[in-house]
Design an enzyme around this catalytic site. Sequence first.
Site, PDB file in Angstrom:
ATOM      1  N   ASP A  42      41.881  37.172  39.904  1.00 48.64           N
ATOM      2  CA  ASP A  42      40.957  38.087  40.569  1.00 48.64           C
ATOM      3  C   ASP A  42      40.257  37.445  41.762  1.00 48.64           C
ATOM      4  O   ASP A  42      40.168  36.226  41.869  1.00 48.64           O
ATOM      5  CB  ASP A  42      39.875  38.551  39.591  1.00 48.64           C
ATOM      6  CG  ASP A  42      40.392  39.525  38.547  1.00 48.64           C
ATOM      7  OD1 ASP A  42      41.620  39.693  38.443  1.00 48.64           O
ATOM      8  OD2 ASP A  42      39.569  40.102  37.813  1.00 48.64           O
ATOM      9  N   HIS A  44      40.600  33.418  38.043  1.00 45.51           N
ATOM     10  CA  HIS A  44      40.163  33.694  39.413  1.00 45.51           C
ATOM     11  C   HIS A  44      40.722  32.617  40.337  1.00 45.51           C
ATOM     12  O   HIS A  44      40.456  31.429  40.137  1.00 45.51           O
ATOM     13  CB  HIS A  44      38.633  33.712  39.497  1.00 45.51           C
ATOM     14  CG  HIS A  44      37.989  34.732  38.611  1.00 45.51           C
ATOM     15  ND1 HIS A  44      37.842  34.524  37.257  1.00 45.51           N
ATOM     16  CD2 HIS A  44      37.479  35.962  38.883  1.00 45.51           C
ATOM     17  CE1 HIS A  44      37.248  35.604  36.722  1.00 45.51           C
ATOM     18  NE2 HIS A  44      37.023  36.482  37.678  1.00 45.51           N
ATOM     19  N   HIS A  62      41.165  45.267  43.539  1.00 44.06           N
ATOM     20  CA  HIS A  62      39.959  44.791  42.842  1.00 44.06           C
ATOM     21  C   HIS A  62      38.699  45.144  43.630  1.00 44.06           C
ATOM     22  O   HIS A  62      37.695  44.447  43.540  1.00 44.06           O
ATOM     23  CB  HIS A  62      40.053  43.277  42.608  1.00 44.06           C
ATOM     24  CG  HIS A  62      39.095  42.750  41.576  1.00 44.06           C
ATOM     25  ND1 HIS A  62      38.870  43.368  40.372  1.00 44.06           N
ATOM     26  CD2 HIS A  62      38.297  41.639  41.586  1.00 44.06           C
ATOM     27  CE1 HIS A  62      37.991  42.666  39.667  1.00 44.06           C
ATOM     28  NE2 HIS A  62      37.619  41.619  40.387  1.00 44.06           N
ATOM     29  N   HIS A  78      33.384  44.071  45.275  1.00 45.53           N
ATOM     30  CA  HIS A  78      33.199  43.598  43.897  1.00 45.53           C
ATOM     31  C   HIS A  78      31.917  44.137  43.250  1.00 45.53           C
ATOM     32  O   HIS A  78      31.162  43.409  42.613  1.00 45.53           O
ATOM     33  CB  HIS A  78      33.193  42.061  43.868  1.00 45.53           C
ATOM     34  CG  HIS A  78      33.571  41.489  42.531  1.00 45.53           C
ATOM     35  ND1 HIS A  78      32.668  41.259  41.521  1.00 45.53           N
ATOM     36  CD2 HIS A  78      34.767  41.084  42.058  1.00 45.53           C
ATOM     37  CE1 HIS A  78      33.281  40.740  40.479  1.00 45.53           C
ATOM     38  NE2 HIS A  78      34.573  40.622  40.776  1.00 45.53           N
TER      39      HIS A  78
END
Length: 569
Positions: free
Chosen positions: A324, A468, A374, A378
């Site tokens: 991510d 991540h 994504h 965020h």
Amino acid sequence: MIHPSCPACSDISESRRPLLRHSRAESRPLPARAALAVPVALATLLCACSPSDGENANGSEEHHRKPEGEPDALTQVAPDTVADLGEEKRSEDEGGVDVEIAYPTVPGAEPFAEELASIAEEKADDYRAAVSGAEGLDVKGALSAAGPDVLAVRLALKEKNSDGEHSGSSTYWYDTASAHTAYSTELLDGQKGLDELNKLVKERLEEDGVEPEALYPIAGLYDSVGFNPDGDVVVEFDQGQVAPASEGALHAVVPREDAEPLLSDFGRRAQETATQVTPDLELEDSGSPKDGGAAEVPGRLAPDAPGDVDCSDPESKCIALTFDDGPGGRTPEVLDTLAEYDAKATFFVTGEPVRENLRTVRREYAEGHEVANHTVTHPDLTTLGKDEVRKELTEVNGLVARETGERPVLMRPPYGATNDDVASVSKDLGLAEIIWNVDTNDWKDRNASVVADRALKGAAPGAIILMHDIHGTTIDAVPEIVKGLDEKGYTMVTVSQLLGETEPGKSYLDGAPDEPEEDKGDKGEKSGKDDKGSESKDDEDKGKDESDKKDEKKDDKDSDKGEGKKDED
């Protein structure tokens, strides 16, 4: 006209060939062609083998005359050669962004016009969503080829934003027999043909100082391919796509003799059409598109799982690594490790990192990984209204589509936080929601061995592992994770490969394969598995799991923005 049957003329024609290799739009070799004008004229006057009007040297009918066009540009069709040629025009002003769209329409090819309308509208939507400071877009189409069997329209695009103006192009082809609208890459004989063309283009553009790492055989790059009047293949790249924007739009020209072996059957018909003029062209109504169009479009990659494993088989050991918040400056190191083990992964990308690392996104897609959504900034999507959720998702969809030629089909809500509104917007945009069932907590514990240990201990068939690729310690952990999973017999696949066809708007936690019916007993009822094999997770529990992380992760994410070096593009 230069007659190839005349030795003197043939020599002159061959002397011009090196000029057709490659050039920039703003620096075409006009002086060289001008210097050749006098010898060409003299040879035409003096050549004893010049045919009389209507005949060639053998006394037969004259060859079809060539269409208009420069040696380093796609052919152009004179409008008066097509009977009743029309033009579709429309203007839009949405959100302060002016859009002008115009393209030719050929009677009898109505399905082509419909597809062009859809394509132009999609380009406008992606531009408005993805380009910061968007002000205006001009899409102007022109016929590049027109014959009884094949048509082509080249869309010239001019974008204006707060940074200035940028130019680009896309070319679409049409098979009149099947009423199939084809991408430029369908001129090539499958992915293998596109791969070979990419190698030839690299060789030519390297001479212009373009870095080979910028070029990949994907539809997002090879979206404007056609022919010059001599039948050489011309590939056009948008301004700033493979070189700094200051270099302008680039062209690569691959000589006919090198390109012809790479063409599909349709590509050869297209080449024949593009290199001759068909006067007074009239088409019969081709009707609705027929079955039999290209099943797989070269450059639009839907790779098979490594080893062609069937992840729905209860005996399989498929697992999905997901990353991510990237791409980050060190994401290419992750790609290097994955390539070493023929492993695939899914990258849930965010807005600004995509803009900063466009070539990494291009590479992720080209190497068979999945690029998914994504959001832009965020946020916790459950705190936003539907319009704001839509904006967060459409912008990333546009960014990825403009870069790869493919629109994401998966999204991951930040913090795993979703609700009915988020699911509804995701469904409208064709996005399934992907959560996870193994959390390495790499955002919290910056220790490579700890991250690797959690990933390997949580591994199970069908697991979706969360990491991540913006954290250096995670990058350091990846080689141990990938090696360990490989030694345990796991096949590392993308999320779409793991789950198979997904349902937009639905949430998935894992892709554990269904057990055989005789082994299930009452186990299925107790486990809470849904009909896809994914465990259902209550929103209340999800919120509890994630609420303690949000503030820490937001601050932590900001601190990692500068970690690693940005890609240059």
